[in-house]
Motif scaffolding. Structure first.
Motif, PDB file in Angstrom:
ATOM      1  N   GLY A 230       0.717  -1.365  -0.006  1.00 48.82           N
ATOM      2  CA  GLY A 230      -0.064  -0.057  -0.018  1.00 48.82           C
ATOM      3  C   GLY A 230       0.679   1.273   0.102  1.00 48.82           C
ATOM      4  O   GLY A 230       0.382   2.334   0.090  1.00 48.82           O
ATOM      5  N   THR A 231       2.106   1.186  -0.335  1.00 48.92           N
ATOM      6  CA  THR A 231       2.910   2.484  -0.379  1.00 48.92           C
ATOM      7  C   THR A 231       2.415   3.098  -1.618  1.00 48.92           C
ATOM      8  O   THR A 231       2.428   4.345  -1.797  1.00 48.92           O
ATOM      9  N   VAL A 232       2.008   2.500  -2.868  1.00 52.05           N
ATOM     10  CA  VAL A 232       1.361   2.848  -3.745  1.00 52.05           C
ATOM     11  C   VAL A 232      -0.090   2.237  -4.110  1.00 52.05           C
ATOM     12  O   VAL A 232      -0.062   1.153  -3.565  1.00 52.05           O
ATOM     13  N   ASP A 233      -0.867   2.891  -4.698  1.00 59.93           N
ATOM     14  CA  ASP A 233      -2.275   2.209  -4.876  1.00 59.93           C
ATOM     15  C   ASP A 233      -2.692   1.329  -5.964  1.00 59.93           C
ATOM     16  O   ASP A 233      -3.257   0.625  -6.035  1.00 59.93           O
ATOM     17  N   ALA A 234      -1.653   1.642  -7.033  1.00 58.95           N
ATOM     18  CA  ALA A 234      -2.014   0.885  -8.257  1.00 58.95           C
ATOM     19  C   ALA A 234      -0.604   0.910  -8.983  1.00 58.95           C
ATOM     20  O   ALA A 234       0.433   1.490  -8.596  1.00 58.95           O
ATOM     21  N   TYR A 235      -0.646   0.116 -10.072  1.00 59.41           N
ATOM     22  CA  TYR A 235       0.774  -0.186 -10.888  1.00 59.41           C
ATOM     23  C   TYR A 235       0.219  -0.224 -12.384  1.00 59.41           C
ATOM     24  O   TYR A 235      -0.586  -1.094 -12.645  1.00 59.41           O
ATOM     25  N   VAL A 236       1.136   0.266 -13.253  1.00 64.94           N
ATOM     26  CA  VAL A 236       1.120  -0.095 -14.734  1.00 64.94           C
ATOM     27  C   VAL A 236       2.329  -0.179 -15.539  1.00 64.94           C
ATOM     28  O   VAL A 236       2.943   0.775 -15.110  1.00 64.94           O
ATOM     29  N   GLU A 237       2.656  -0.965 -16.323  1.00 68.04           N
ATOM     30  CA  GLU A 237       4.015  -0.816 -16.987  1.00 68.04           C
ATOM     31  C   GLU A 237       3.931  -1.823 -18.345  1.00 68.04           C
ATOM     32  O   GLU A 237       3.523  -2.862 -18.136  1.00 68.04           O
ATOM     33  N   ARG A 238       4.651  -1.256 -19.261  1.00 69.94           N
ATOM     34  CA  ARG A 238       4.655  -2.204 -20.358  1.00 69.94           C
ATOM     35  C   ARG A 238       6.271  -2.683 -20.428  1.00 69.94           C
ATOM     36  O   ARG A 238       6.992  -2.046 -19.822  1.00 69.94           O
ATOM     37  N   GLY A 239       6.452  -3.814 -20.917  1.00 65.04           N
ATOM     38  CA  GLY A 239       7.696  -4.244 -21.220  1.00 65.04           C
ATOM     39  C   GLY A 239       8.436  -4.947 -20.252  1.00 65.04           C
ATOM     40  O   GLY A 239       9.704  -5.254 -20.211  1.00 65.04           O
ATOM     41  N   LEU A 240       7.878  -5.463 -19.162  1.00 63.41           N
ATOM     42  CA  LEU A 240       8.486  -6.270 -18.157  1.00 63.41           C
ATOM     43  C   LEU A 240       8.948  -7.653 -18.725  1.00 63.41           C
ATOM     44  O   LEU A 240       8.153  -8.428 -19.340  1.00 63.41           O
ATOM     45  N   ILE A 251       4.480 -11.591  -4.668  1.00 65.94           N
ATOM     46  CA  ILE A 251       4.375 -10.756  -3.427  1.00 65.94           C
ATOM     47  C   ILE A 251       3.086 -10.113  -3.530  1.00 65.94           C
ATOM     48  O   ILE A 251       2.366 -10.084  -2.297  1.00 65.94           O
ATOM     49  N   ALA A 252       2.930  -9.323  -4.393  1.00 68.69           N
ATOM     50  CA  ALA A 252       1.684  -8.605  -4.662  1.00 68.69           C
ATOM     51  C   ALA A 252       0.613  -9.479  -4.660  1.00 68.69           C
ATOM     52  O   ALA A 252      -0.685  -9.099  -3.843  1.00 68.69           O
ATOM     53  N   THR A 253       0.443 -10.512  -5.343  1.00 67.75           N
ATOM     54  CA  THR A 253      -0.926 -11.161  -5.362  1.00 67.75           C
ATOM     55  C   THR A 253      -0.986 -11.862  -4.067  1.00 67.75           C
ATOM     56  O   THR A 253      -2.164 -12.138  -3.812  1.00 67.75           O
ATOM     57  N   GLU A 254      -0.007 -12.369  -3.445  1.00 69.60           N
ATOM     58  CA  GLU A 254      -0.176 -13.085  -2.222  1.00 69.60           C
ATOM     59  C   GLU A 254      -0.660 -11.966  -1.123  1.00 69.60           C
ATOM     60  O   GLU A 254      -1.262 -12.388   0.006  1.00 69.60           O
ATOM     61  N   ALA A 255      -0.276 -10.699  -1.209  1.00 69.44           N
ATOM     62  CA  ALA A 255      -0.791  -9.724  -0.329  1.00 69.44           C
ATOM     63  C   ALA A 255      -2.200  -9.491  -0.588  1.00 69.44           C
ATOM     64  O   ALA A 255      -2.866  -8.842   0.279  1.00 69.44           O
ATOM     65  N   GLY A 256      -2.805 -10.056  -1.700  1.00 69.49           N
ATOM     66  CA  GLY A 256      -4.178  -9.804  -2.009  1.00 69.49           C
ATOM     67  C   GLY A 256      -4.391  -8.788  -3.183  1.00 69.49           C
ATOM     68  O   GLY A 256      -5.576  -8.382  -3.642  1.00 69.49           O
ATOM     69  N   CYS A 257      -3.354  -8.509  -3.783  1.00 65.86           N
ATOM     70  CA  CYS A 257      -3.670  -7.518  -5.200  1.00 65.86           C
ATOM     71  C   CYS A 257      -4.060  -8.457  -6.314  1.00 65.86           C
ATOM     72  O   CYS A 257      -3.981  -9.689  -6.336  1.00 65.86           O
ATOM     73  N   VAL A 258      -4.566  -7.859  -7.278  1.00 67.33           N
ATOM     74  CA  VAL A 258      -4.984  -8.436  -8.534  1.00 67.33           C
ATOM     75  C   VAL A 258      -4.000  -7.858  -9.578  1.00 67.33           C
ATOM     76  O   VAL A 258      -3.806  -6.765  -9.481  1.00 67.33           O
ATOM     77  N   LEU A 259      -3.390  -8.640 -10.504  1.00 66.59           N
ATOM     78  CA  LEU A 259      -2.422  -8.299 -11.510  1.00 66.59           C
ATOM     79  C   LEU A 259      -3.269  -8.766 -12.688  1.00 66.59           C
ATOM     80  O   LEU A 259      -3.830  -9.952 -13.064  1.00 66.59           O
ATOM     81  N   MET A 272      -0.698  -4.514 -15.023  1.00 67.92           N
ATOM     82  CA  MET A 272      -1.420  -3.658 -14.352  1.00 67.92           C
ATOM     83  C   MET A 272      -1.806  -4.289 -13.136  1.00 67.92           C
ATOM     84  O   MET A 272      -2.068  -5.712 -12.970  1.00 67.92           O
ATOM     85  N   GLY A 273      -1.840  -3.452 -11.999  1.00 63.90           N
ATOM     86  CA  GLY A 273      -2.151  -4.190 -10.493  1.00 63.90           C
ATOM     87  C   GLY A 273      -2.797  -3.262  -9.895  1.00 63.90           C
ATOM     88  O   GLY A 273      -2.522  -1.942  -9.904  1.00 63.90           O
ATOM     89  N   ALA A 274      -3.760  -3.690  -8.973  1.00 65.29           N
ATOM     90  CA  ALA A 274      -4.568  -2.846  -7.909  1.00 65.29           C
ATOM     91  C   ALA A 274      -5.275  -4.009  -6.998  1.00 65.29           C
ATOM     92  O   ALA A 274      -5.316  -5.083  -7.099  1.00 65.29           O
ATOM     93  N   HIS A 275      -5.730  -3.254  -6.056  1.00 67.75           N
ATOM     94  CA  HIS A 275      -6.564  -4.057  -4.940  1.00 67.75           C
ATOM     95  C   HIS A 275      -7.888  -4.384  -5.684  1.00 67.75           C
ATOM     96  O   HIS A 275      -8.185  -3.770  -6.362  1.00 67.75           O
ATOM     97  N   PRO A 276      -8.307  -5.661  -5.374  1.00 67.62           N
ATOM     98  CA  PRO A 276      -9.553  -6.163  -5.985  1.00 67.62           C
ATOM     99  C   PRO A 276     -10.810  -5.015  -6.010  1.00 67.62           C
ATOM    100  O   PRO A 276     -11.554  -5.094  -6.673  1.00 67.62           O
ATOM    101  N   GLU A 277     -10.908  -4.320  -5.032  1.00 68.09           N
ATOM    102  CA  GLU A 277     -12.096  -3.419  -4.864  1.00 68.09           C
ATOM    103  C   GLU A 277     -12.074  -2.496  -5.915  1.00 68.09           C
ATOM    104  O   GLU A 277     -12.909  -1.728  -6.195  1.00 68.09           O
TER     105      GLU A 277
END
Length: 291
Positions: A230-240, A251-259, A272-277
């Motif tokens: 939760g240091t940031v609320d969402a994420y997006v990036e191309r080219g990973l 780590i993000a998905t096991e903490a409860g985020c959706v990717l 892209m990733g964020a909390h499921p809500e």
């Protein structure tokens, strides 16, 4: 096998001032030994990177995808150390690293490694660069560890076993409830290809007025760990690449985020990733902005 054997191979001393050795028993789930090995080896690599980094700016040894995509000798030394320690502990495993040749194993476990995620930050002395180590079986990442070399903050996760802060005593955490869409703090990054970077910049220009703000840290693994806690609320990036995503993504998905990717699983085209809500609304916005 991995955790206990690795602990015999590595020096019996603290690997950094922020954490002691972590037993596989500290983690939930069936992949605790793989995570324990990743923690031990990752901390040893982080110590090497800290010790080897000179004062001032680090020189470039080579470039990869473009003239602005650098490699340093310390990147290579970190990966060589990780590869050797993993092989000593688990000689039948495969290995996929950013800087070296791919090794095909026979055990069904493959290690996916970024020896320094955020090499440009490392070169300039910006304190956001990480060692990232993940273990996967098939296409499924089952254990992952990320440590910020500059300050010792560390995160880990096992598939089905949750996400942990690992600087100090292991403590499990979950992603906090996010704010509304217009108040999201969004992490992103930019590739090294000029045409791709121009397209990313155009998309961010459309996204920026619709959220709280944008953060560009320069290390995807650290971005994903920031998303996780939760240091940031969402994420997006191309080219990973796989080594950018593997450990931090788990780590993000096991903490409860959706990717997600653009139209399915996260991939090189888009992550892209964020909390499921907030994820469905945020993902729709990302697509509308042309990412």
């Amino acid at each position: 096998m991995g955790g206990p054997l690795c602990r015999r191979l590595l020096p019996e001393r603290p690997l950094d001032p922020h954490g002691a050795r972590v037993s596989a028993d500290a983690f939930a789930g069936q992949h605790g030994e793989l995570l324990s090995l990743a923690v031990d080896v990752g901390r040893e690599a982080a110590e090497l990177v800290r010790r080897r980094r000179p004062e001032g700016r680090v020189p470039v040894a080579d470039v990869k995808s473009s003239a602005t995509d650098p490699v340093t000798e310390i990147d290579r030394a970190s990966e060589e150390l990780i590869r050797r320690l993993v092989a000593e502990a688990r000689p039948d495993d495969g290995f996929l690293g950013e800087e070296g040749d791919t090794l095909v194993g026979t055990s069904g476990v493959e290690w996916v490694v970024d020896p320094i995620d955020g090499t440009v930050n490392f070169m300039y002395g910006v304190p956001a660069y990480a060692v990232s180590i993940a273990a996967r079986t098939g296409d499924q990442v089952v254990a992952g560890f990320v440590v910020n070399v500059a300050d010792g903050r560390a995160w880990g996760a096992t598939l089905g076993g949750g996400a942990y802060r690992l600087d100090g005593e292991p403590r499990r955490f979950v992603t906090p409830t996010p704010p509304p869409l217009t108040h999201l703090l969004v992490a992103t990054g930019f590739g090294y290809d000029p045409e791709v970077r121009a397209a990313q910049g155009a998309s961010v220009t459309q996204l920026l007025p619709q959220v709280r703000d944008i953060r560009r840290i320069g290390a995807a693994a650290l971005d994903l760990c920031a998303l996780a806690e939760g240091t940031v609320d969402a994420y997006v990036e191309r080219g990973l690449q796989p080594w950018d995503l593997a450990a931090g993504g788990l780590i993000a998905t096991e903490a409860g985020c959706v990717l997600s990717g653009l139209e399915g699983a996260p991939d090189r085209r888009l992550v892209m990733g964020a909390h499921p809500e907030i994820a469905p609304e945020y993902f729709e916005l990302v697509r509308a902005c042309g990412f």
